[in-house]
Design a protein around this motif. Structure first.
Motif, PDB file in Angstrom:
ATOM      1  N   VAL A 157      34.119  77.660  24.217  1.00 29.96           N
ATOM      2  CA  VAL A 157      33.803  77.827  22.794  1.00 29.96           C
ATOM      3  C   VAL A 157      34.244  76.595  22.000  1.00 29.96           C
ATOM      4  O   VAL A 157      33.605  76.217  21.011  1.00 29.96           O
ATOM      5  CB  VAL A 157      34.447  79.117  22.238  1.00 29.96           C
ATOM      6  N   SER A 158      35.319  75.943  22.430  1.00 28.40           N
ATOM      7  CA  SER A 158      35.782  74.735  21.743  1.00 28.40           C
ATOM      8  C   SER A 158      34.796  73.582  21.924  1.00 28.40           C
ATOM      9  O   SER A 158      34.492  72.851  20.979  1.00 28.40           O
ATOM     10  CB  SER A 158      37.163  74.330  22.268  1.00 28.40           C
ATOM     11  N   LEU A 396      32.606  78.952  15.312  1.00 28.46           N
ATOM     12  CA  LEU A 396      32.202  79.724  16.485  1.00 28.46           C
ATOM     13  C   LEU A 396      33.202  80.800  16.883  1.00 28.46           C
ATOM     14  O   LEU A 396      32.891  81.668  17.707  1.00 28.46           O
ATOM     15  CB  LEU A 396      31.952  78.790  17.675  1.00 28.46           C
ATOM     16  N   LEU A 397      34.393  80.791  16.290  1.00 30.96           N
ATOM     17  CA  LEU A 397      35.354  81.861  16.539  1.00 30.96           C
ATOM     18  C   LEU A 397      35.228  82.978  15.513  1.00 30.96           C
ATOM     19  O   LEU A 397      36.004  83.932  15.514  1.00 30.96           O
ATOM     20  CB  LEU A 397      36.778  81.308  16.540  1.00 30.96           C
ATOM     21  N   PHE A 422      42.953  80.513  20.291  1.00 27.31           N
ATOM     22  CA  PHE A 422      42.213  79.266  20.120  1.00 27.31           C
ATOM     23  C   PHE A 422      41.864  78.884  18.685  1.00 27.31           C
ATOM     24  O   PHE A 422      41.298  77.811  18.467  1.00 27.31           O
ATOM     25  CB  PHE A 422      40.930  79.305  20.967  1.00 27.31           C
ATOM     26  N   LEU A 423      42.215  79.706  17.702  1.00 29.86           N
ATOM     27  CA  LEU A 423      41.962  79.303  16.316  1.00 29.86           C
ATOM     28  C   LEU A 423      42.742  78.036  15.962  1.00 29.86           C
ATOM     29  O   LEU A 423      42.235  77.158  15.257  1.00 29.86           O
ATOM     30  CB  LEU A 423      42.323  80.434  15.350  1.00 29.86           C
ATOM     31  N   LYS A 424      43.970  77.946  16.459  1.00 33.02           N
ATOM     32  CA  LYS A 424      44.775  76.759  16.152  1.00 33.02           C
ATOM     33  C   LYS A 424      44.159  75.506  16.776  1.00 33.02           C
ATOM     34  O   LYS A 424      44.185  74.422  16.183  1.00 33.02           O
ATOM     35  CB  LYS A 424      46.210  76.942  16.620  1.00 33.02           C
ATOM     36  N   THR A 430      38.855  70.344  14.022  1.00 33.03           N
ATOM     37  CA  THR A 430      38.381  70.052  12.665  1.00 33.03           C
ATOM     38  C   THR A 430      39.243  68.987  12.007  1.00 33.03           C
ATOM     39  O   THR A 430      38.731  68.064  11.362  1.00 33.03           O
ATOM     40  CB  THR A 430      38.391  71.341  11.817  1.00 33.03           C
ATOM     41  N   ALA A 431      40.566  69.085  12.168  1.00 40.42           N
ATOM     42  CA  ALA A 431      41.483  68.106  11.565  1.00 40.42           C
ATOM     43  C   ALA A 431      41.214  66.702  12.106  1.00 40.42           C
ATOM     44  O   ALA A 431      41.178  65.719  11.339  1.00 40.42           O
ATOM     45  CB  ALA A 431      42.931  68.509  11.825  1.00 40.42           C
TER      46      ALA A 431
END
Length: 445
Positions: A157-158, A396-397, A422-424, A430-431
């Motif tokens: 997903v990442s 996507l999460l 995996f949100l972090k 993104t960062a």
């Protein structure tokens, strides 16, 4: 009649508050495992719609949401069936064999190999395809050496989240359409940021692989040949492999992917036609066809039911205008002093915006408002368009993305666990992309 009241500031504030509470409640329920995602997607929006006084409109709003996701649900159904037929016929066996020979029993190499495979397959711009092929190729290996399937899902997903920026993936095309800009204005300048995101995904895979290596160790024996022989033997006994048709199946798969990328026909229609050809060609007997379809019925049902449940959530969120109120509230609360940084603010906000609302709602509803506000500060709309793409790894999460339910269903993991873990990492992607964009003046600071 209720839409007339949206003209008042008080009702806008109430709807925004109700929307935020609904989303927070939903997230808490699924992440604490108080409710399954499917039940929460159906129950939570109905409860909050009743609280907001929309009882009479719940039915039509829910139906509108279900209708909006129907093409996606049908597409996922036939994508599962098409790639299931390809898997059964042995199309991906050579890929699995090659990966096994390269990564052997080292979790670090396996994790990085997963990332590379997912990144490459994501070039077609379709998350569903990426997940089906990546999970089908790698899940047996993860299970064989004891690596957690959740790691496989998270890496997939990442990778797909970063590659989601491709123009044919959807969000970029929406941004170009909403702002009436060309690919050279929005996507081409963002390629370096995308490259930064790809490197971060590989770094993430390396870190996760090291943790798994510490947990399960490295298998010293060369088990790859044995594993493939066992897989092939069991499949041959079942009589489902089609080695004589492997070239034809490869050609069919490539033709389908090319047709998907070039949008020859709607995605749903292409997968339906592809499935019809694949199952007829590989399994001409009706009894074999029924057996193959039955083999994937459980997985397909669990995924499709989740998609339609998400339709109720998005239908009520949009129909009650909660999503509009949330967007307006967040935009209007940007201080004037930060007006010159609207591109950066858009990049940061794109993550929560695309997480809590559909791509259509964000790119066609919110993005033009942000671009218009930025124009007042002399900021080119192209900068706002580029910035709007940088939060897509987080998107996507979201519980509103149907293909992610397919992913967790294939690996047998819980949606809340995937988000929690995996949100972090998605925020990290993104960062990194934002930092690259700022360093190279892709968006102004």
């Amino acid at each position: 009649m209720y839409t007339l009241y949206l003209l008042t500031k008080e009702v806008k504030t109430m709807l925004a508050l109700l929307g935020f509470l609904m989303i927070i409640t939903f997230m808490i329920l699924i992440m604490t495992k108080r409710l399954t995602a499917m039940i929460a997607l159906m129950v939570v929006p109905v409860v909050f719609a009743l609280i907001g006084g929309f009882g009479k409109e719940i039915g039509p709003m829910a139906l509108d949401g279900i209708k909006s996701v129907a093409p996606t649900g049908i597409m996922i159904l036939f994508a599962i069936l098409f790639f299931g037929i390809m898997i059964d016929a042995g199309v991906f066996d050579p890929i699995i064999s090659t990966i096994l020979k390269v990564v052997k029993g080292d979790p670090v190499k396996i994790a990085i190999g997963t990332a590379v495979l997912a990144l490459l397959i994501s070039l077609d711009g379709d998350g569903t395809t990426t997940y089906i092929i990546t999970i089908s190729a790698m899940l047996p290996l993860y299970k064989r050496i004891g690596m957690r399937p959740l790691i496989l899902a998270g890496i997939a997903v990442s990778a797909s989240g970063v590659m989601n920026l491709l123009p044919w993936g959807g969000p970029t095309a929406r941004a170009m359409t909403a702002l009436n800009l060309e690919m050279s204005d929005i996507f081409t300048p963002v390629i370096p940021s995308m490259a930064g995101g790809i490197l971060f995904v590989l770094f993430m895979a390396y870190c996760l692989g090291k943790k798994e290596r510490k947990r399960v160790g490295i298998l010293e024996i060369d088990y790859s040949t044995m594993a493939m022989q066992q897989t092939a033997a069991s499949a041959e006994e079942a009589g489902i492999k089609r080695p004589k048709l492997i070239v034809v199946n490869y050609l069919l798969t490539i033709m389908l992917l090319v047709a998907l990328i070039n949008e020859v026909l709607p995605t749903t229609v292409l997968f339906m036609i592809g499935f019809a050809i694949a199952i007829t060609m590989n399994y001409p007997k009706l009894s074999d066809q029924k057996a193959r379809i039955s083999n994937y019925a459980d997985n397909a049902l669990s995924v499709i039911s989740m998609v339609f449940a998400a339709g109720i959530f998005t239908g009520i969120l949009s129909g009650t205008k909660m999503v509009d109120a949330i967007a307006n509230t967040m935009i209007t609360h940007i201080p004037d002093a930060f007006g010159s940084q609207l591109a950066l603010i858009t990049a940061i906000l794109s993550a929560p915006f695309t997480f809590f609302m559909s791509n259509d709602a964000f790119y066609y509803g919110v993005l033009p408002l942000l671009a218009k506000a930025a124009a007042g500060y002399g900021i080119d709309p192209a900068f706002i368009g580029r910035a709007s793409l940088l939060g897509l790894p987080v998107h996507l999460l979201s519980p509103l993305v149907p293909s992610t339910y397919l992913l967790v269903g294939m690996v047998g993991e819980d949606f809340g666990d995937l988000q929690r873990t995996f949100l972090k990492w998605a925020c990290g992607s993104t960062a990194v992309m934002i930092l690259v964009a700022l360093a190279l003046s892709i968006i102004p600071l």
